[in-house]
Design a protein around this motif. Sequence first.
Motif, PDB file in Angstrom:
ATOM      1  N   GLN A 225     -14.907 -18.147 -40.416  1.00 15.33           N
ATOM      2  CA  GLN A 225     -14.527 -16.777 -40.776  1.00 15.33           C
ATOM      3  C   GLN A 225     -15.749 -15.885 -40.958  1.00 15.33           C
ATOM      4  N   LEU A 226     -16.868 -16.495 -41.329  1.00  9.76           N
ATOM      5  CA  LEU A 226     -18.102 -15.743 -41.550  1.00  9.76           C
ATOM      6  C   LEU A 226     -18.978 -15.672 -40.303  1.00  9.76           C
ATOM      7  N   GLY A 227     -18.451 -16.166 -39.183  1.00  6.42           N
ATOM      8  CA  GLY A 227     -19.184 -16.079 -37.926  1.00  6.42           C
ATOM      9  C   GLY A 227     -20.175 -17.194 -37.677  1.00  6.42           C
ATOM     10  N   VAL A 228     -20.066 -18.282 -38.438  1.00 10.51           N
ATOM     11  CA  VAL A 228     -20.943 -19.437 -38.248  1.00 10.51           C
ATOM     12  C   VAL A 228     -20.104 -20.543 -37.609  1.00 10.51           C
ATOM     13  N   PRO A 229     -20.302 -20.796 -36.313  1.00  9.50           N
ATOM     14  CA  PRO A 229     -19.503 -21.833 -35.647  1.00  9.50           C
ATOM     15  C   PRO A 229     -19.719 -23.191 -36.295  1.00  9.50           C
ATOM     16  N   ALA A 230     -18.630 -23.830 -36.700  1.00  6.71           N
ATOM     17  CA  ALA A 230     -18.726 -25.118 -37.387  1.00  6.71           C
ATOM     18  C   ALA A 230     -18.346 -26.284 -36.479  1.00  6.71           C
ATOM     19  N   GLY A 231     -18.000 -26.004 -35.232  1.00  4.80           N
ATOM     20  CA  GLY A 231     -17.618 -27.063 -34.314  1.00  4.80           C
ATOM     21  C   GLY A 231     -16.169 -27.476 -34.491  1.00  4.80           C
ATOM     22  N   ARG A 232     -15.767 -28.482 -33.754  1.00 10.56           N
ATOM     23  CA  ARG A 232     -14.370 -28.922 -33.779  1.00 10.56           C
ATOM     24  C   ARG A 232     -14.188 -30.276 -34.459  1.00 10.56           C
ATOM     25  N   SER A 233     -15.174 -31.137 -34.381  1.00 11.66           N
ATOM     26  CA  SER A 233     -15.027 -32.481 -34.938  1.00 11.66           C
ATOM     27  C   SER A 233     -15.566 -32.545 -36.369  1.00 11.66           C
ATOM     28  N   SER A 234     -15.170 -33.590 -37.086  1.00 14.53           N
ATOM     29  CA  SER A 234     -15.661 -33.749 -38.459  1.00 14.53           C
ATOM     30  C   SER A 234     -17.172 -33.984 -38.455  1.00 14.53           C
ATOM     31  N   THR A 235     -17.695 -34.613 -37.422  1.00 11.96           N
ATOM     32  CA  THR A 235     -19.148 -34.809 -37.318  1.00 11.96           C
ATOM     33  C   THR A 235     -19.861 -33.469 -37.156  1.00 11.96           C
ATOM     34  N   GLN A 236     -19.321 -32.584 -36.323  1.00  7.00           N
ATOM     35  CA  GLN A 236     -19.904 -31.250 -36.156  1.00  7.00           C
ATOM     36  C   GLN A 236     -19.789 -30.452 -37.447  1.00  7.00           C
TER      37      GLN A 236
END
Length: 133
Positions: free
Chosen positions: A102-113
Amino acid sequence: MPAHGGSVPREGQPGFLEAGRLAELATDLRPLLEQTARTGATTTWTVIRKRLPALMGLHRDDESVLLWLVDGDRDQSDPLLSALVTVGDRQMHPRFPAIAEQLGVPAGRSSTQHRSTWSYEVLKAHQHWRHRR
């Protein structure tokens, strides 16, 4: 059922707070998270509530909104102070990936990412705030 800004609590749960009140609480929370970053630490909602009693009984959804508000008007290059709020023994808060996105920081899709993004934001916050007052 009222919208998020309503005041009717769910059974056994506190009610949602008004947006203006959440903004005030975020203003109170930010210096605490900055200090946490300066010391190279993380914190939990339990510790935060001891330091800021006004947050006692805060609804879990309001906790997420509060963390989003803390970082909402930061410079895009600044790390996420919200990453410093953990669960258990310094474990990523389960809502961190959604807040980061939501803050524009891509967190990835997997739990590892997710964990990798979180760890990087914690490290950046510690480095960024280490020598600031």
